[in-house]
Design an enzyme around this catalytic site. Structure first.
Site, PDB file in Angstrom:
ATOM      1  N   CYS A  61      14.172  20.243   7.917  1.00 38.16           N
ATOM      2  CA  CYS A  61      13.203  19.487   8.704  1.00 38.16           C
ATOM      3  C   CYS A  61      12.166  18.772   7.849  1.00 38.16           C
ATOM      4  O   CYS A  61      11.669  17.711   8.239  1.00 38.16           O
ATOM      5  CB  CYS A  61      12.515  20.401   9.708  1.00 38.16           C
ATOM      6  SG  CYS A  61      11.938  21.964   9.022  1.00 38.16           S
ATOM      7  N   HIS A 191       5.693  19.001  11.232  1.00 39.84           N
ATOM      8  CA  HIS A 191       5.431  18.895   9.803  1.00 39.84           C
ATOM      9  C   HIS A 191       4.801  17.536   9.493  1.00 39.84           C
ATOM     10  O   HIS A 191       5.116  16.524  10.131  1.00 39.84           O
ATOM     11  CB  HIS A 191       6.727  19.008   9.003  1.00 39.84           C
ATOM     12  CG  HIS A 191       7.353  20.354   9.022  1.00 39.84           C
ATOM     13  ND1 HIS A 191       6.726  21.482   9.487  1.00 39.84           N
ATOM     14  CD2 HIS A 191       8.594  20.771   8.609  1.00 39.84           C
ATOM     15  CE1 HIS A 191       7.530  22.529   9.354  1.00 39.84           C
ATOM     16  NE2 HIS A 191       8.670  22.118   8.825  1.00 39.84           N
TER      17      HIS A 191
END
Length: 270
Positions: A61, A191
């Protein structure tokens, strides 16, 4: 579709492929296998058909959160180097990471924390939160932890090496210069990355904005004068990558600074 630990994918994805299925694997088992394409649709969708083992891998990710933007800029300007600092959410460590962050936040809520060293750790201990039970190597509540992943050679973490190796493979630049520092922050999901990107030739902020604004999976939010830039609160729950804070590097030629956010659970949870 495999969204399981590496060892499970390593055993069962080849079996699925042998039986005639196309196995799309979300683990790290096959990402760097030369006979398995590592695919980000916005960047290298053409690689999907080139799958000798019948398996397609997708990146972790952290890498994936910047690939739509970096792929578009590379196609236009020729990427040569990346220096990346990631700010990774607790959910990157799974449900245990989320649960731990919530428990730590409950333990410090309403207390005068941060006035003296050790306040957070003391509050967690008073709440019965043993450090050995945490997926993080230090308290995450009201803190920033400069570590994500497992220890590898020369002090690098596994997450940092994934950013380097996977970026090279996805973008098709085997000698791309990459250096990453992965940091865990007290955000539940999404993120963020601060990216220092160097290109083969001259690149302007205006030209980069134009390229990024044309990408269907990117939301460009870049008006510092109006206080507009990407944050995890903007990106969470959606598929696009949010990009902003685009600046010409002051002391580095052909280099841009960017900040971007992507929901790590929508993109690639493992």
């Amino acid at each position: 579709m495999f969204d399981v630990p590496d060892e499970v994918s390593a055993q069962w994805a080849p079996i699925a492929a042998e039986r005639g299925a196309v196995a799309v694997d979300n683990s790290g088992a096959f990402r760097m296998d030369p006979d398995v394409p590592l695919v980000v649709p916005e960047v290298n969708a053409d690689k999907v058909a080139d799958r000798p083992k019948g398996i397609i891998a997708n990146p972790n990710c952290t890498t994936l959160s910047m690939m739509a933007a970096m792929g578009a800029l590379h196609r236009e300007f020729g990427l040569e180097a990346l220096v990346v600092a990631s700010y990774q959410a607790a959910s990157g460590a799974g449900q245990g990471g989320i649960d731990r962050l919530y428990a730590e936040l409950a333990a410090v809520a309403g207390q005068e924390i941060g006035l003296r060293g050790g306040d957070v750790a003391a509050a967690l201990a008073a709440a019965g939160l043993d450090p050995s039970g945490s997926p993080f190597p230090a308290p995450l509540a009201l803190n920033v932890v400069p570590w994500a992943g497992s220890l590898k050679d020369d002090g690098w973490s596994s997450e940092e090496l994934k950013v380097r190796n996977e970026s090279r493979k996805i973008l098709g630049i085997p000698d791309l210069k990459v250096s990453a520092t992965c940091v865990r922050v007290p955000v539940v999901t999404t993120h963020s990355l601060a990216v220092h990107a160097t290109f083969a030739g001259e690149v302007s902020v205006e030209a980069a904005r134009k390229v990024l604004a044309e990408q269907p999976t990117i939301v460009l939010r870049d008006d510092p004068a109006a206080g507009e830039w990407p944050t995890p609160a903007d990106a969470v729950g959606g598929d696009p990558t949010w990009v902003g804070r685009i600046r010409q590097a002051l002391d580095f030629p052909n280099t841009l600074e960017l900040f971007m956010c992507g929901d790590n659970l929508r993109k690639a949870p493992r």
